[in-house]
Scaffold this active site. Structure first.
Site, PDB file in Angstrom:
ATOM      1  CG  LEU A 122      -4.351  -6.396 -22.188  1.00 53.12           C
ATOM      2  CD1 LEU A 122      -5.167  -7.428 -21.806  1.00 53.12           C
ATOM      3  CD2 LEU A 122      -2.601  -6.878 -22.929  1.00 53.12           C
ATOM      4  CB  ALA A 123      -6.471  -2.878 -17.885  1.00 46.43           C
ATOM      5  CD  GLU A 126      -1.608  -4.492 -10.287  1.00 46.04           C
ATOM      6  OE1 GLU A 126      -3.102  -5.191 -10.578  1.00 46.04           O
ATOM      7  OE2 GLU A 126      -0.902  -4.032  -9.696  1.00 46.04           O
ATOM      8  N   PRO A 127       0.564   0.383 -11.218  1.00 48.86           N
ATOM      9  CG  PRO A 127      -0.802   2.234  -9.710  1.00 48.86           C
ATOM     10  CD  PRO A 127      -1.206   1.236 -10.307  1.00 48.86           C
ATOM     11  CD  GLU A 242       1.606  -5.126 -26.081  1.00 49.61           C
ATOM     12  OE1 GLU A 242       1.819  -4.075 -25.787  1.00 49.61           O
ATOM     13  OE2 GLU A 242       1.175  -6.428 -25.638  1.00 49.61           O
ATOM     14  NE  ARG A 243       6.752  -9.454 -25.135  1.00 50.56           N
ATOM     15  CZ  ARG A 243       6.502  -9.817 -24.535  1.00 50.56           C
ATOM     16  NH1 ARG A 243       6.884 -10.808 -24.919  1.00 50.56           N
ATOM     17  NH2 ARG A 243       6.892  -9.415 -22.795  1.00 50.56           N
ATOM     18  NE  ARG A 268      18.600  23.618 -45.920  1.00 47.62           N
ATOM     19  CZ  ARG A 268      17.956  25.252 -45.458  1.00 47.62           C
ATOM     20  NH1 ARG A 268      16.879  25.188 -45.757  1.00 47.62           N
ATOM     21  NH2 ARG A 268      18.237  25.310 -44.648  1.00 47.62           N
ATOM     22  CG  LEU A 341      13.798  16.772 -42.267  1.00 48.25           C
ATOM     23  CD1 LEU A 341      14.180  15.796 -42.467  1.00 48.25           C
ATOM     24  CD2 LEU A 341      12.930  17.351 -41.353  1.00 48.25           C
ATOM     25  N   GLY A 343      17.049  22.419 -37.934  1.00 54.42           N
ATOM     26  CA  GLY A 343      16.300  22.950 -37.501  1.00 54.42           C
ATOM     27  C   GLY A 343      14.636  22.028 -38.070  1.00 54.42           C
TER      28      GLY A 343
END
Length: 382
Positions: A122-123, A126-127, A242-243, A268, A341, A343
């Site tokens: 899907l497009a 735009e810029p 989509e959402r 750990r 976690l 490091g």
């Protein structure tokens, strides 16, 4: 088979697929910047690509309640937004074709995509802008039996490999502005004058994302989806699905972070005790669970409303707010998991590190948080 049994069976299938055919390879695919096209075929063989599509095109009709475990399990056990984004880009590229394309176009396009032989995208963005769809500038000028397309699209998922691109264009008289001048046009990926440039990203590294340029691209008029000028409504309707997918995926990614954080906290040891034995760590895990459970309940409620046909303004508002809530849950859980976690959470190769980098695109794509709040407020008459 009952709905519950179907959901359980689908979750089991998807979990096995994600654990065996996605998760072990994600680091290598991220390093390569793509995943193999054979994954589309494998997902299609399991019926995953066709879920929610008509049987006559190779799909399997499915309720929202059944689509939820697909996205949730893929995200939780595959733990790669990049894989999901491109592997299922047809879920935003194909619905306008199924709903508004001619029978001949549907028969030409949909079956090979659902079979994993071709890729759909899907497009819209735009810029010069994303969420303000009504102001898009890419034009499609009618000349006889063809449209001549000129313009640019950016941040297009599967843009480098797509065989079919559903493109939002501006039709009608030159200078036409606003939502009324927008149409949807299906552009074959092999079209002369279409060029593609790969974009590098913070996350979703194995998903190809492209900048598309249309330079006098000629597209036969049969590929117009719906009527001229009806594109804005098509786009807005497409956003809802989509959402929901983004929300369900964000839920799964949050669970993936929780799973890794819990496993790490149990093995750990610090100051002579496992991390999980420290109250502060248990509280972090429970804060994650609070958000995960509330997101899961809201996803299920929104799915139930859609399956009952209650998809009016209030439902649209809930989809917008759910998308925000789910991605915020994902963000919170990724942050807390990395903290637990320590490091290792900063190292490439951990699930939480990858999801931490991917969360921002989930919060922006499909409608940024600020736009979602405004749209929800308008739908609720606030």
């Amino acid at each position: 088979m009952s709905d519950t049994e179907e959901s359980t069976a689908l979750t089991d299938t998807v979990t096995r697929f994600a654990r065996t055919e996605i998760a072990p390879h994600v680091d290598a695919w991220d390093a390569a910047g793509e995943f193999p096209r054979t994954l589309y075929r494998r997902a299609a063989e399991l019926g995953l690509l066709g879920l929610g599509y008509p049987e006559e095109y190779g799909g399997t009709p499915a309720s929202y309640a059944l689509r939820l475990p697909l996205w949730r399990a893929l995200s939780r056990h595959g733990a790669s937004g990049g894989v999901l984004a491109s592997l299922f880009s047809h879920n935003i590229g194909l619905p306008p074709v199924v709903a508004h394309g001619s029978e001949a176009v549907r028969a030409e396009v949909v079956p090979p995509v659902l079979a994993g032989e071709q890729i759909a995208a899907l497009a819209i963005t735009e810029p010069g802008g994303g969420s303000d769809v009504a102001q898009l500038k890419t034009t499609a000028r009618r000349e006889g039996d063809e449209y001549v397309v000129n313009g640019e699209k950016v941040f297009i998922t599967s843009g480098m490999r797509a065989d079919w691109i559903t493109v939002a264009v501006r039709t009608g008289e030159p200078g036409t502005k606003g939502a009324g001048g927008i149409s949807m046009l299906l552009v074959p990926g092999h079209s002369a004058g279409l060029s593609r440039t790969r974009l590098d990203k913070m996350g979703w590294l194995c998903s190809d994302t492209a900048h598309l340029r249309f330079d006098n691209v000629r597209v036969h008029a049969r590929y117009l989806l719906g009527e001229e000028g009806a594109g804005f409504r098509i786009i807005m309707g497409n956003f809802n699905g989509e959402r929901f997918g983004l929300a369900a995926s964000a839920l799964g990614f949050a669970e993936a972070c929780y799973d890794e954080a819990l496993a790490w906290a149990r093995q750990r040891k610090t100051f002579g005790a496992a991390l999980v034995e420290h109250q502060v760590i248990r509280h972090k895990l429970m804060d994650m669970q609070m958000r995960i459970q509330s997101t899961a309940a809201w996803c299920e409620a929104v799915a139930a409303q859609a399956d009952a046909g209650r998809t009016g303004a209030e439902w649209v508002a809930h989809i917008c707010l759910l998308k925000n809530h789910a991605t915020q849950t994902m963000q919170f859980c990724a942050d807390q998991a990395v903290q637990i976690l320590g490091g290792m959470g900063f190292m490439r190769g951990t699930v939480s590190e990858r999801i931490y980098r991917e969360v921002k695109v989930m919060m922006i794509g499909g409608g940024a948080e600020e736009i979602m709040k405004d749209l929800a407020a308008r739908q609720l008459g606030v």
